[in-house]
Enzyme design. Structure first.
Site, mmCIF file in Angstrom:
data_model
loop_
_atom_site.group_PDB
_atom_site.id
_atom_site.type_symbol
_atom_site.label_atom_id
_atom_site.label_comp_id
_atom_site.label_asym_id
_atom_site.label_seq_id
_atom_site.Cartn_x
_atom_site.Cartn_y
_atom_site.Cartn_z
ATOM 1 N N ASP A 183 0.856 -1.177 0.000
ATOM 2 C CA ASP A 183 0.000 0.000 0.000
ATOM 3 C C ASP A 183 0.902 1.239 0.000
ATOM 4 O OD1 ASP A 183 -3.087 0.713 0.804
ATOM 5 O OD2 ASP A 183 -1.670 2.201 1.547
ATOM 6 N N ILE A 184 0.596 2.210 -0.857
ATOM 7 C CA ILE A 184 1.361 3.456 -0.855
ATOM 8 C C ILE A 184 0.953 4.257 0.377
ATOM 9 C CG2 ILE A 184 1.845 5.606 -2.082
ATOM 10 C CD1 ILE A 184 1.304 4.174 -4.680
ATOM 11 N N GLU A 226 -4.606 2.392 -4.332
ATOM 12 C CA GLU A 226 -3.148 2.437 -4.183
ATOM 13 C C GLU A 226 -2.586 1.121 -3.657
ATOM 14 O OE1 GLU A 226 -4.808 4.114 -0.269
ATOM 15 O OE2 GLU A 226 -5.395 3.942 -2.370
#
Length: 315
Positions: A183-184, A226
């Site tokens: 996950d960003i 994301e």
């Protein structure tokens, strides 16, 4: 066209060959049915002009074998025979012949049959070309249906298909694999600060890290928003941790400014790893859920790090 003459009579072969070559076609000659069948199996032939009665395979058997085989091209078949009764014609057509020549051979009759043959084989070639184009188009559509348009990574449909195959093979052959969920970090804040177009560009750059820096044989997917998932084939937990930590560092090394992601100040990712080992009685969905739990552990511990499903945190 490439025309094959199959006839045990030398005079008939000479007459037919002269007409064929005069019309500009390539000509191959066989003096019996066995030799003709060997040629048909070894190279493409557009037109077969075959005697009905000859040594080895006769004309009817050649027709039957020709129609029974699977081939990409169509061979227009002409039976040359002195037998011209209606029953003979029907027998020849039922065996697979397209047309007849009555012996003794008339050069004009050969010419007219070859004109018809050119039309039929041309139509078959056009049909084959269209079929090939259609298959390529269907293949492209199938690929597009399994590809995320923004990042060009696999999408959730491809993930489901590949994970099913990977898990089934691992159980069958006693192999391990790992699932990584990434996950960003603080990506909503990134979009709010820099705008969605810049956010899309960042997603593409992060995806390119996964696509280029992953191990050979591993696959990457955009899971949604994301979030990304990686499938690491034949990877036990220690090896998976090393591979994912390298990816995490590569994303950080992009040095994409992200003021809302303290203390790094650049775009980073958090990752959770879960590993399937031989003998475990669990489904791929359960492994995926464990990877998701590990990801949340990495986030709770401060982000920009890798965690495993055993709640082991690696900085």
């Amino acid at each position: 066209m490439r025309v094959l003459i199959a006839d045990d009579d030398a005079t008939t072969r000479l007459v037919e060959k002269a007409v064929i070559q005069k019309l500009g076609h390539d000509c191959i000659v066989a003096n019996d049915g066995d030799a003709a069948w060997a040629i048909l199996q070894s190279q493409p032939v557009d037109v077969l002009i075959t005697d009905w009665v000859m040594p080895g395979l006769d004309g009817l058997e050649l027709c039957r074998r020709l129609r029974a085989r699977e081939a990409d091209t169509y061979t227009y078949t002409i039976l040359a025979t002195a037998m011209s009764e209606r029953a003979d014609v029907l027998a020849g057509m039922e065996a697979g012949a397209d047309d007849f020549l009555v012996k003794p051979i008339d050069p004009f009759a050969v010419q007219t049959r070859l004109i018809a043959a050119a039309r039929v084989t041309g139509l078959h070639n056009e049909l084959n070309a269209f079929r090939a184009q259609l298959e390529r188009a269907n293949g492209n559509l199938a690929e597009q249906a399994r590809t995320d348009p923004l990042t060009q990574l696999g999408n959730r449909l491809r993930l489901e298909e590949d994970l099913y195959v990977l898990h089934s093979a691992a159980r069958r052959h006693g192999r391990a694999y790992s699932i990584v969920m990434c996950d960003i970090d603080h990506f909503k804040a990134y979009n709010d600060t820099y705008g969605h177009p810049q956010g899309d560009d960042t997603l593409q750059r992060v995806a390119s890290v996964f696509a280029v820096d992953k191990r050979a044989g591993d696959t990457a997917y955009r899971y949604g928003g994301e979030e990304f998932i990686l499938l690491l084939a034949d990877a036990l937990l220690p090896g998976a941790v090393i591979a994912v930590e390298r990816l995490r560092q590569s994303v950080e090394d992009l040095a994409i400014v992200h003021t809302g992601n303290a203390p790094a100040g650049v775009v980073t990712i958090s990752a959770g790893i879960a590993t399937y080992e031989p003998g475990l009685a669990c489904s791929s969905a359960e492994i995926l859920e464990q990877a998701d739990e590990a990801l949340y552990c990495a986030k709770r511990e401060g982000r920009n790090r890798v965690a495993t499903s055993g709640i082991t945190v690696i900085h």
